[in-house]
Design an enzyme around this catalytic site. Structure first.
Site, PDB file in Angstrom:
ATOM      1  N   ASP A 163      -2.470  -7.653   4.381  1.00  8.09           N
ATOM      2  CA  ASP A 163      -2.547  -6.817   3.185  1.00  8.09           C
ATOM      3  C   ASP A 163      -2.134  -7.663   1.980  1.00  8.09           C
ATOM      4  O   ASP A 163      -1.417  -8.651   2.118  1.00  8.09           O
ATOM      5  CB  ASP A 163      -1.567  -5.647   3.386  1.00  8.09           C
ATOM      6  CG  ASP A 163      -1.678  -4.528   2.369  1.00  8.09           C
ATOM      7  OD1 ASP A 163      -2.618  -4.544   1.547  1.00  8.09           O
ATOM      8  OD2 ASP A 163      -0.818  -3.639   2.402  1.00  8.09           O
ATOM      9  N   HIS A 164      -2.599  -7.246   0.822  1.00  7.34           N
ATOM     10  CA  HIS A 164      -2.119  -7.847  -0.425  1.00  7.34           C
ATOM     11  C   HIS A 164      -0.818  -7.174  -0.864  1.00  7.34           C
ATOM     12  O   HIS A 164      -0.670  -5.961  -0.717  1.00  7.34           O
ATOM     13  CB  HIS A 164      -3.142  -7.649  -1.551  1.00  7.34           C
ATOM     14  CG  HIS A 164      -4.324  -8.548  -1.454  1.00  7.34           C
ATOM     15  ND1 HIS A 164      -5.609  -8.118  -1.728  1.00  7.34           N
ATOM     16  CD2 HIS A 164      -4.446  -9.856  -1.126  1.00  7.34           C
ATOM     17  CE1 HIS A 164      -6.459  -9.118  -1.568  1.00  7.34           C
ATOM     18  NE2 HIS A 164      -5.781 -10.180  -1.207  1.00  7.34           N
ATOM     19  N   TYR A 210      -2.233  -1.780  -1.518  1.00  5.01           N
ATOM     20  CA  TYR A 210      -3.125  -0.873  -0.773  1.00  5.01           C
ATOM     21  C   TYR A 210      -4.451  -1.531  -0.436  1.00  5.01           C
ATOM     22  O   TYR A 210      -5.508  -0.939  -0.600  1.00  5.01           O
ATOM     23  CB  TYR A 210      -3.359   0.432  -1.552  1.00  5.01           C
ATOM     24  CG  TYR A 210      -2.078   1.107  -1.952  1.00  5.01           C
ATOM     25  CD1 TYR A 210      -1.322   1.804  -1.012  1.00  5.01           C
ATOM     26  CD2 TYR A 210      -1.605   1.035  -3.260  1.00  5.01           C
ATOM     27  CE1 TYR A 210      -0.125   2.408  -1.366  1.00  5.01           C
ATOM     28  CE2 TYR A 210      -0.414   1.638  -3.621  1.00  5.01           C
ATOM     29  CZ  TYR A 210       0.321   2.328  -2.667  1.00  5.01           C
ATOM     30  OH  TYR A 210       1.511   2.924  -3.028  1.00  5.01           O
ATOM     31  N   HIS A 211      -4.385  -2.767   0.053  1.00  9.55           N
ATOM     32  CA  HIS A 211      -5.595  -3.488   0.457  1.00  9.55           C
ATOM     33  C   HIS A 211      -5.513  -3.913   1.925  1.00  9.55           C
ATOM     34  O   HIS A 211      -5.797  -5.065   2.248  1.00  9.55           O
ATOM     35  CB  HIS A 211      -5.791  -4.742  -0.408  1.00  9.55           C
ATOM     36  CG  HIS A 211      -6.010  -4.468  -1.851  1.00  9.55           C
ATOM     37  ND1 HIS A 211      -5.863  -5.450  -2.823  1.00  9.55           N
ATOM     38  CD2 HIS A 211      -6.373  -3.342  -2.514  1.00  9.55           C
ATOM     39  CE1 HIS A 211      -6.123  -4.934  -4.010  1.00  9.55           C
ATOM     40  NE2 HIS A 211      -6.431  -3.658  -3.852  1.00  9.55           N
ATOM     41  N   PRO A 212      -5.148  -3.026   2.853  1.00  7.04           N
ATOM     42  CA  PRO A 212      -5.042  -3.462   4.246  1.00  7.04           C
ATOM     43  C   PRO A 212      -6.403  -3.883   4.787  1.00  7.04           C
ATOM     44  O   PRO A 212      -7.429  -3.333   4.409  1.00  7.04           O
ATOM     45  CB  PRO A 212      -4.513  -2.224   4.971  1.00  7.04           C
ATOM     46  CG  PRO A 212      -4.954  -1.072   4.142  1.00  7.04           C
ATOM     47  CD  PRO A 212      -4.903  -1.570   2.719  1.00  7.04           C
TER      48      PRO A 212
END
Length: 535
Positions: free
Chosen positions: A292-293, A470-472
């Site tokens: 994730d980011h 919120y970039h999983p």
């Protein structure tokens, strides 16, 4: 309702809506779309600036396990739970990542059919760009990509400061070279959010071959030999329903939902499944490679008193709403994250850090119990590393489909991630020292009293304040071998003829930037594979 469909799509998010639409346009057969969330009727889905409200109301309440490298904090990892998925609740930033990301998928991760030249046609196919028209952009797609109509003076100040720090002003952060600073293009149209539910899916909603069921919790995919045969789901706790499939099951439930459904279906690591009493049908590394980011909010109070604080209260709020309602203009057309940039902090030859500028103090997604931002006029520079190396995992808590999975992203579990996020904070602090911002900054309050050179101080602050963007991604990684990947390059799950994963969980490495455009590209490519039966 029919008991059999040609295609069953699990998840009506950024990718799932694309796949459903393309199958119906091609008259490929009857399509059932199962979405766990609700419909996207609320006006808050339409108004770009109400992104925070809609995100809080229409998301899965996922949390991480205590993160050992982040002071044992449990963190929010919410994901869209509504028609349109992430595209209905996100910050609407249109970002594809870097061409090098995809070329590395090909050269380093073995996905030789996914180089930049392989994916560019699908980014262009999706895109209807109102201002950019060169070899990198499309104008005939179903996804509106627009320029900001509202530009806050504080965003402009951040963009000027970035140039004073040596960054180049650019109009296109999605061209040949991502480096630079400017205004993000957004997935909006005429002052409204343009989710995949309101663009793709809406275009086929009256097609008699389409059935969309919301509030549908998928229990499992049933398989026989190498075939997915049916999907079991339930509505509002009622008894489960079984629907048979003739052609394909397409799993587009995201980097958390897709691996969860596979694991419940007996597809995943044998030992984990057997511990839960689930028969292992196909031993694959489902839930591994989860990453994730991350970002931190570098916050400063201002002398100018002109941030967005208070604009959502009283008469001001009414005035903004009326302006949006009748003219589709003004503050409420802003996605708040209006500007940003990408910079190379260690001469990599490509950016490793991303900025998002907020004309207000960021207080949107603090974990319950953690401190909230001061109620003062201020601005936030969100900073973060865009090529995470740490890898975590997703596991089932039990065989009960109602239970949320156990998510351990292993944030900061790699030294390169630690070093790069420290460099990101240093860059944010230096940005605040540039003339355009120094003139209006009253006080840097996060991190307080820490100079850019104070690496130990930044490290300590970072572990307490870092959080997801919120970039999983990556939890159903594509590749060539069932030993180290979940899907083939045509997105079919290893060992199955008619089961695919089509969403960001297939990314071996998350691309450098916001992930919604990437999920849509994967949706376009997945639909193309299905319709052309490649592999």
């Amino acid at each position: 309702m029919h008991q059999e469909y040609d295609y069953i799509i699990i998840g009506a998010g950024s990718a799932g809506c694309v796949v459903a639409t393309r199958l119906l346009q091609a008259k490929a057969g009857r399509v059932l779309v199962l979405e766990a969330g609700t419909r996207d009727h609320s006006m808050f889905h339409q108004i770009p600036a109400t992104v925070v409200k809609v995100f809080q109301q229409k998301s899965w309440s996922y949390m991480t396990t205590p993160q050992q490298h982040c002071n044992q904090r449990e963190m929010i990892l919410a994901q869209g739970k509504v028609l349109g998925g992430g595209s209905s609740v996100n910050g609407m930033v249109y970002c594809r990542g870097q061409r090098q990301d995809y070329d590395l998928w090909a050269s380093e991760w073995g996905c030789d059919g996914w180089s930049y030249q392989d994916v560019l046609p699908f980014f262009k196919k999706a895109e209807n760009n109102e201002s950019l028209s060169d070899e990198f952009h499309g104008q005939n797609g179903m996804l509106p990509v627009s320029e900001n109509r509202y530009r806050h003076p504080l965003t402009l100040a951040c963009i000027r400061a970035s140039q004073e720090m040596g960054m180049t002003y650019v109009n296109d952060l999605n061209g040949w070279d991502q480096a630079g600073v400017g205004f993000y293009q957004t997935t909006t149209q005429r002052g409204e959010r343009a989710s995949t539910a309101q663009t793709y899916l809406k275009s086929v909603r009256h097609d008699p071959h389409l059935t969309v069921i919301t509030g549908a919790l998928v229990h499992k995919i049933e398989t026989q030999a190498q075939q997915a045969t049916s999907v079991i789901y339930s509505l509002d706790g009622k008894p489960p329903v079984t629907i048979n499939v003739k052609k394909e099951v397409i799993l587009s439930a995201g980097a958390i939902g897709s691996p969860k459904v596979l694991l419940l279906s007996g597809i995943g690591p044998k030992q984990h499944l057997e511990e839960l009493g689930i028969e292992c049908i196909q031993d694959l590394p489902v839930g591994e490679n989860f990453h994730d980011h991350l970002h931190m909010s570098v916050n400063a109070t201002l002398t100018t008193q002109n941030s967005l604080l208070g604009e959502d209260q009283g008469f001001k709020a009414v005035r903004h709403f009326l302006q949006w309602r009748f003219t589709r203009s003004g503050l409420l057309t802003s996605n708040i994250l209006e500007g940003g940039g990408f910079l190379d902090t260690i001469n990599l030859g490509r950016p490793d850090v991303q900025f998002h500028f907020l004309p207000v103090l960021d207080n949107f997604d603090n974990t319950p119990g953690e401190k909230s931002a001061a109620q003062q006029h201020g601005l936030t520079i969100k900073v973060g590393h865009v090529q995470p190396k740490a890898r975590g995992s997703l596991r089932l808590k039990s065989r009960d489909p109602n239970e949320l999975p156990i998510i351990d992203p292993n944030y900061l579990g790699h030294q390169e991630d630690i070093d790069a996020n420290i460099r990101a904070v240093q860059a944010g602090l230096r940005l605040l020292q540039q003339p355009a911002l120094k003139a209006i900054v009253k006080e840097v309050i996060e991190p307080a009293n820490i100079e850019p050179e104070d690496i130990a101080g930044i490290d300590q602050w970072m572990r307490q304040n870092i959080k997801t963007v919120y970039h999983p991604a990556g939890s159903c990684k594509m590749g060539n071998s069932p030993q180290d990947s979940v899907t083939e390059q045509n997105l079919k799950v290893h060992g199955f003829d008619n089961l695919r994963v089509v969403d960001c969980s297939i990314c071996p490495q998350v691309p450098s930037g916001n992930t919604n455009a990437i999920a849509i590209m994967i949706g376009e490519r997945g639909a193309d594979f299905i319709l052309n039966q490649m592999g």
